[in-house]
Design a protein around this motif. Sequence first.
Motif, PDB file in Angstrom:
ATOM      1  N   MET A 162       2.082   1.161  -2.973  1.00  0.00           N
ATOM      2  CA  MET A 162       2.049  -0.277  -2.990  1.00  0.00           C
ATOM      3  C   MET A 162       2.170  -0.738  -4.442  1.00  0.00           C
ATOM      4  N   ALA A 163       3.054  -1.677  -4.701  1.00  0.00           N
ATOM      5  CA  ALA A 163       3.267  -2.178  -6.053  1.00  0.00           C
ATOM      6  C   ALA A 163       2.412  -3.411  -6.293  1.00  0.00           C
ATOM      7  N   LEU A 164       1.792  -3.470  -7.439  1.00  0.00           N
ATOM      8  CA  LEU A 164       1.027  -4.650  -7.835  1.00  0.00           C
ATOM      9  C   LEU A 164       1.659  -5.231  -9.079  1.00  0.00           C
ATOM     10  N   LEU A 205      -3.564 -10.036  -9.812  1.00  0.00           N
ATOM     11  CA  LEU A 205      -2.565  -9.132  -9.252  1.00  0.00           C
ATOM     12  C   LEU A 205      -2.330  -9.439  -7.777  1.00  0.00           C
ATOM     13  N   ILE A 206      -1.115  -9.138  -7.316  1.00  0.00           N
ATOM     14  CA  ILE A 206      -0.759  -9.355  -5.915  1.00  0.00           C
ATOM     15  C   ILE A 206      -0.172  -8.075  -5.340  1.00  0.00           C
ATOM     16  N   SER A 207      -0.188  -7.963  -4.035  1.00  0.00           N
ATOM     17  CA  SER A 207       0.485  -6.872  -3.335  1.00  0.00           C
ATOM     18  C   SER A 207       1.895  -7.358  -3.021  1.00  0.00           C
ATOM     19  N   GLN A 208       2.897  -6.786  -3.671  1.00  0.00           N
ATOM     20  CA  GLN A 208       4.268  -7.246  -3.478  1.00  0.00           C
ATOM     21  C   GLN A 208       4.737  -7.152  -2.023  1.00  0.00           C
ATOM     22  N   PRO A 209       4.471  -6.067  -1.302  1.00  0.00           N
ATOM     23  CA  PRO A 209       4.940  -6.027   0.086  1.00  0.00           C
ATOM     24  C   PRO A 209       4.369  -7.158   0.937  1.00  0.00           C
TER      25      PRO A 209
END
Length: 70
Positions: A1-3, A15-19
Motif C-alpha cells: 500500500m502506498a502512502l 498521509l493517505i492510502s492511495q488505493p
Amino acid sequence: MALTHPARTPHVPGLISQPHFALPAVTAAADPSPLKAALDAVWHALQTYGEHYPELLAEIRCLCAEQPGS
C-alpha cells in the motif's frame, strides 16, 4: 500500500492510502457525460497523487499529444 502526502486539501491532513483515495476516480469515470467523467476522474486522480501531481499531469499531456488528430 502506498502512502503519500495529499495536495493541499483542507479536509485531508497527513498521509493517505492511495488505493483507497483513488476510488472516487473510478466512480467518477462512470458518469454518463464523457467530458464530466474525464474531468472528474482526472481531478480525483490528481488528489490521489498528492504532492506528486505534476508527474501525473505530465503523463496525461504526453498521452493526449499522442492521440490521432491532435
